[in-house]
Design an enzyme around this catalytic site. Structure first.
Site, PDB file in Angstrom:
ATOM      1  N   ARG A   1      -8.479  14.679  -4.920  1.00  0.00           N
ATOM      2  CA  ARG A   1      -8.717  16.058  -5.351  1.00  0.00           C
ATOM      3  C   ARG A   1      -8.268  16.641  -6.636  1.00  0.00           C
ATOM      4  NH1 ARG A   1      -8.891  19.609  -0.025  1.00  0.00           N
ATOM      5  NH2 ARG A   1     -10.225  18.399   1.310  1.00  0.00           N
TER       6      ARG A   1
ATOM      7  N   GLY B   1       5.128  -5.083  -6.381  1.00  0.00           N
ATOM      8  CA  GLY B   1       4.342  -6.170  -6.800  1.00  0.00           C
ATOM      9  C   GLY B   1       3.025  -5.567  -7.284  1.00  0.00           C
TER      10      GLY B   1
ATOM     11  N   ASP C   1       9.473  -0.295   3.371  1.00  0.00           N
ATOM     12  CA  ASP C   1      10.783  -0.802   3.179  1.00  0.00           C
ATOM     13  C   ASP C   1      11.691  -0.038   2.396  1.00  0.00           C
ATOM     14  OD1 ASP C   1       9.383  -2.996   4.479  1.00  0.00           O
ATOM     15  OD2 ASP C   1       8.948  -3.673   2.530  1.00  0.00           O
TER      16      ASP C   1
ATOM     17  N   GLU D   1      15.314  -7.677   8.994  1.00  0.00           N
ATOM     18  CA  GLU D   1      14.528  -8.933   9.108  1.00  0.00           C
ATOM     19  C   GLU D   1      14.964  -9.859   7.888  1.00  0.00           C
ATOM     20  OE1 GLU D   1      10.308  -8.273   8.647  1.00  0.00           O
ATOM     21  OE2 GLU D   1      10.618  -7.491   6.855  1.00  0.00           O
TER      22      GLU D   1
HETATM   23  O1  F6P Z   1       6.562  -4.722   2.756  1.00  0.00           O
HETATM   24  C1  F6P Z   1       6.186  -3.978   4.108  1.00  0.00           C
HETATM   25  C2  F6P Z   1       6.337  -5.034   5.226  1.00  0.00           C
HETATM   26  O2  F6P Z   1       6.075  -4.494   6.523  1.00  0.00           O
HETATM   27  C3  F6P Z   1       7.877  -5.730   5.327  1.00  0.00           C
HETATM   28  O3  F6P Z   1       8.598  -5.035   5.848  1.00  0.00           O
HETATM   29  C4  F6P Z   1       7.568  -7.138   5.912  1.00  0.00           C
HETATM   30  O4  F6P Z   1       8.348  -8.103   5.616  1.00  0.00           O
HETATM   31  C5  F6P Z   1       5.906  -7.228   5.500  1.00  0.00           C
HETATM   32  O5  F6P Z   1       5.433  -6.211   4.965  1.00  0.00           O
HETATM   33  C6  F6P Z   1       4.998  -7.818   6.746  1.00  0.00           C
HETATM   34  O6  F6P Z   1       3.855  -8.253   5.956  1.00  0.00           O
HETATM   35  P1  F6P Z   1       2.701  -8.624   6.558  1.00  0.00           P
HETATM   36  O7  F6P Z   1       2.126  -7.243   7.431  1.00  0.00           O
HETATM   37  O8  F6P Z   1       1.620  -9.214   5.454  1.00  0.00           O
HETATM   38  O9  F6P Z   1       2.920  -9.645   7.565  1.00  0.00           O
END
Ligand code: F6P
Length: 319
Positions: free
Chosen positions: A26, A105, A128, A223
């Site tokens: 937009r 990234g 994240d 994680e």
């Molecule tokens: O970067 C976002 C995220 O959800 C992270 O929290 C997690 O480690 C990763 O992506 C999981 O990646 P994928 O969906 O490629 O398994």
């Protein structure tokens, strides 16, 4: 003066990406530019999966989770020959500028494209919250709310049964989702990269809770930090707490974006286009002390993530 601008989303999808795509299109149209979308992130850019879009494309997408233009992890983009091909695909369509929506990234990919002659600006979007240059990323608020909703539900049943719930949340190597949700949920314990507790320490604290006759406990764990099932076994053995493991997984990434994420995405996405219109490139749009600011991509990528000292202090007071 640029005439054509494209937008892509890359890396893990995040709620609010569609709101950002919408505002980029937009704002581009508002400034009289042609707008394009690249499907499936850098992979689509390499494959030339690029189409021109008009205002209609942006209708009814602000409230949708995920990303309607698709995303991908594209490790091939580290190869300079692949970057060249991607830049060629944009140049063949006379597209002079690209907005990349994603995390660090994605920004590294933008930097490479800038070196191949494309004007680029990045917009931080990942659940994240691990983009050091920005106080906040698009998607974090929604994912945090989703996690809290899940933990509320888990607590209903774990308190009824007097259980310990070990809950693993996403965040890649960043502990923000765990830290923030543990405070919002009054968790008994949180374990993150910045707040690391040994298995022995976790068991010791849980034993103390048992002595204090606290019948249930919520332990939030980031994680990629520890083997949560092995930890559950240890807690069962050492403390006698009946312990359940809950790995929240990808449901944390889905769902309609919060109002906060929609607004954040709108502010940042619009600013990205304005930067490009004003002839700027190699920039990242960031939030800093509640203001939208613009940083150089190199500076942004060299910044270190805030470890949230105040919040860690609060955790020590509360837990
Ligand atoms: O970067 C976002 C995220 O959800 C992270 O929290 C997690 O480690 C990763 O992506 C999981 O990646 P994928 O969906 O490629 O398994």
């Amino acid at each position: 003066m640029i005439k054509k601008i494209a937008v892509l989303t890359s890396g893990g999808d995040a709620p609010g990406m569609n709101a950002a795509v919408r505002v980029v299109i937009r704002t581009a149209l508002y400034y009289g530019l042609e707008a394009y979308v690249v499907y499936d992130g850098y992979r689509g850019l390499v494959d030339g999966n690029i189409i021109q879009v008009h205002k209609e494309f942006t209708q009814d997408i602000i409230n949708r989770g995920g990303t309607i233009i698709g995303t991908a992890r594209c490790p091939e983009f580290m190869d300079p020959k692949v970057v060249k091909r991607a830049a060629r695909n944009l140049k063949d369509l006379d597209i002079d500028a690209l907005v990349g929506i994603g995390g660090d990234g994605t920004f590294r990919g933008l930097k490479d494209l800038a070196e191949a002659g494309i004007n680029v600006v990045g917009v931080p979007a990942t659940i994240d919250n691990d983009v050091a240059s920005s106080d906040e990323t698009i998607g974090f608020s929604t994912a945090l709310n989703t996690i809290c909703e899940c933990i509320d539900r888990i607590k209903d049943t774990s308190t009824s049964h007097q259980r310990c719930s070990l809950i693993e949340v996403m965040g890649h190597h960043c502990g923000d989702l765990a830290l923030y949700s543990s405070i919002a949920e009054a968790a008994e314990l949180v374990v993150t990269h910045d707040h690391h507790l040994s298995d022995e320490e976790i068991c010791k604290r849980l034993r103390k809770l048992r002595v204090q006759k606290k019948g249930h406990a919520v332990v939030v764990v980031s994680e990629k930090l520890l083997d949560i099932r092995a930890l559950a076994d240890k807690i069962r053995e050492d403390t006698g707490f009946e312990t359940k493991v809950e790995i929240l997984g990808h449901l944390q990434r889905g769902g309609a974006p919060s109002a906060h994420d929609r607004i954040l995405a709108s502010l940042m996405g619009s600013k990205a286009v304005e930067c490009l219109v004003q002839g700027e490139s190699k920039k990242i749009i960031c939030m800093y002390h509640n203001e939208v600011i613009v940083r150089d991509i190199d500076e942004a990528l060299s910044m270190k993530h805030d470890s949230h000292e105040e919040m860690l202090k609060l955790v020590n007071i509360l837990q």
